[in-house]
Structures are given as structure tokens and as C-alpha cells.
Design a protein around this motif. Structure first.
Motif, PDB file in Angstrom:
ATOM      1  N   PRO A 138       1.345  -1.275  -0.421  1.00 45.29           N
ATOM      2  CA  PRO A 138       0.175  -0.035   0.353  1.00 45.29           C
ATOM      3  C   PRO A 138       0.734   1.189  -0.330  1.00 45.29           C
ATOM      4  O   PRO A 138       0.331   2.049  -1.118  1.00 45.29           O
ATOM      5  N   CYS A 199       1.284  -9.376  -0.428  1.00 48.65           N
ATOM      6  CA  CYS A 199       0.319  -8.160  -0.112  1.00 48.65           C
ATOM      7  C   CYS A 199       0.384  -7.360  -0.960  1.00 48.65           C
ATOM      8  O   CYS A 199       1.470  -7.279  -2.173  1.00 48.65           O
ATOM      9  N   ALA A 201      -1.897  -4.220  -3.291  1.00 47.36           N
ATOM     10  CA  ALA A 201      -2.969  -3.220  -3.286  1.00 47.36           C
ATOM     11  C   ALA A 201      -2.903  -1.937  -4.222  1.00 47.36           C
ATOM     12  O   ALA A 201      -1.870  -1.855  -5.295  1.00 47.36           O
ATOM     13  N   SER A 214      -5.279   3.227  -0.006  1.00 49.16           N
ATOM     14  CA  SER A 214      -5.071   2.380  -0.761  1.00 49.16           C
ATOM     15  C   SER A 214      -5.429   1.574   0.164  1.00 49.16           C
ATOM     16  O   SER A 214      -5.219   1.563   1.579  1.00 49.16           O
ATOM     17  N   CYS A 216      -5.814  -3.107   0.527  1.00 52.68           N
ATOM     18  CA  CYS A 216      -4.467  -3.936   0.420  1.00 52.68           C
ATOM     19  C   CYS A 216      -4.816  -5.254   1.021  1.00 52.68           C
ATOM     20  O   CYS A 216      -6.323  -5.125   1.774  1.00 52.68           O
TER      21      CYS A 216
END
Length: 250
Positions: A138, A199, A201, A214, A216
Motif C-alpha cells: 500500500p 501483499c 494493494a 490504498s 490492501c
């Protein structure tokens, strides 16, 4: 002109941070940890107790939930938090993973909201948690939509600290990746902040193309292969787009 912070206020918040970080403590213990005079620590603690932001029991001081109240009120005033509405819950349910909304504040990525899908692992993520922008999906998604000069300023102030062995620590590599993120519409980190986790995002932009946050999704590397990654990327991009539309009506 940069103002010199009030020394008393600065010390008081150092004390608050220490209480929050380590779960409290006694006067002498806190004075040792902060390298401050016992009498000074005692005076600050008494003032903080009087405000209701610190409590004392059995000669141990701790922060109170007043800070939670302040943060909660601030969060609900943020347009991006209102604009997410049910999107974050839908993202968590659809992906089965851990979904978060983050914003940039003081050159850091800050979690505003968390939703856990049915298969989510425990990441100990909570609203208010802060992390370096360059070491998270993110964070990179937001950096990719900031002016290059702003990104340079952030790097100059904070550097590119290695959170794990996978964290990007070379500014040229980071800028190359930010260009790819702009083109793809989403960012990925593979163990750059949490070893073993992937992750993904997408940035939330407003109608002026200013980055507002963001969305995520994070999950274990063992179950997020390339196909799954693309599926999650589509989900977070869609959710970010819906949030962008909602921002126009908040």
C-alpha cells in the motif's frame, strides 16, 4: 521557518509513547528508560493522569482509552474512511484474506481500518499502526502516485530502511518499481515487511488524481500463486475504483 518544539510537550509525548510501546511502568523504571529525572517524570505523569489520558494503579502507570476515542473521532472525519463504506468488508469476504485501508500521514503508511476474511492469518494489524511507505504494497501504491520530488523528500528524511531481507533499499530500484506500479494499477510486496507474506494493494485516487489512500490484501506466500495474485489485484483495483467514485459523494 521550522519552529523548535516545546520541550515540555515533547517530553510528555515521549512519555506517552513509552507507556504505549511497553505497556506502562513505574516512575523510576520510566525515568531510567527515558533517561529523564525521576522528579520530572513524576510531574508529567501526574499532569497526564489529571487529563484522563494516563491512569495509575498499584504505582504502575498506563495510557487510557482516551487516545482510542481521539483516534476514532478523527478517523470518522476522514472522507476516504467514509467512502470505503462496505468495500473493505467485501474485499475480505471475496479474497478470504486480510484486508486493510491505509493512508499516508507524516511520511508513513497508517492503517485506518481492518477486515479479516474467513481464511485470514493473524497479522496483529490494527487501526493506527504505522509502517514505512517503501516497505509495503500500500505504501508503494501511494508513493507511485506522488510527485517524484515528494518521494525524494521522503527518502531523504527517512532513508530506505531494510525491514526484512526483501525490502527495497536502493532508490533507483524503488523508482523503477513505482513506474511499473503506475502502469499496472497495483503494487505487490513479497515479504518486504513481513517475511512469508504477499501483499497486493491498489491506490485510491480522487477526481483530481490526488492519492487519498490504498486498499490492501495480505496472505501467506504459500497460497498466493501468480493466478491468485492476479485475481486479488483485480479485486483491490475494483474496490479502489468504487471508493474513488464514492469520494465524489461523501
Amino acid at each position: 521557518m521550522t519552529r523548535t518544539p516545546n520541550r515540555s510537550v515533547e517530553r510528555a509525548f515521549r512519555l506517552v509513547d513509552e507507556l504505549a510501546e511497553n505497556g506502562g511502568g513505574g516512575v523510576s523504571e520510566l525515568a531510567d528508560r527515558l533517561d529523564m529525572p525521576v522528579s520530572t517524570v513524576h510531574d508529567y505523569l501526574q499532569a497526564l493522569v489529571a487529563t484522563g489520558y494516563v491512569t495509575m494503579e498499584n504505582k504502575e502507570y498506563q495510557t487510557t482509552t482516551r487516545f482510542l476515542e481521539v483516534g476514532h473521532r478523527h478517523r470518522h472525519r476522514l472522507e476516504v474512511f467514509k467512502a470505503v463504506r462496505d468495500e473493505l468488508e467485501d474485499v475480505a469476504e471475496e479474497t478470504g484474506e486480510h484486508a486493510t485501508l491505509l493512508i499516508e500521514e507524516d511520511d508513513q503508511a497508517v492503517i485506518l481500518a481492518v477486515q479479516e476474511g474467513p481464511d485470514a492469518v493473524n497479522l496483529f494489524a490494527y487501526p493506527g499502526a504505522r509502517m514505512p511507505l517503501h516497505a509495503t504494497a500500500p505504501g508503494k501504491a501511494m508513493l507511485a502516485h506522488m510527485p517524484a520530488e515528494r518521494v525524494d523528500e521522503i527518502i531523504d528524511r527517512h532513508g530506505l530502511v531494510a525491514v526484512t531481507s526483501q525490502t527495497i533499499t536502493d532508490s533507483d530500484v524503488l523508482f523503477e518499481q513505482l513506474e511499473s506500479i503506475r502502469q499496472a494499477g497495483y503494487a505487490v510486496d513479497e515479504g518486504e515487511r513481513i517475511a512469508g507474506m504477499v501483499c497486493i494493494a491498489a491506490p485510491i485516487l480522487d477526481k483530481s488524481d490526488q492519492v487519498r489512500g490504498s486498499i490492501c490484501v495480505c496472505g501467506p506466500q504459500s497460497r498466493i500463486n501468480e493466478t491468485r495474485r492476479n485475481e486479488i489485484a483485480d479485486v483491490v483495483k475494483r474496490a479502489a475504483n468504487v471508493t474513488q467514485v464514492n469520494l465524489d459523494y461523501v
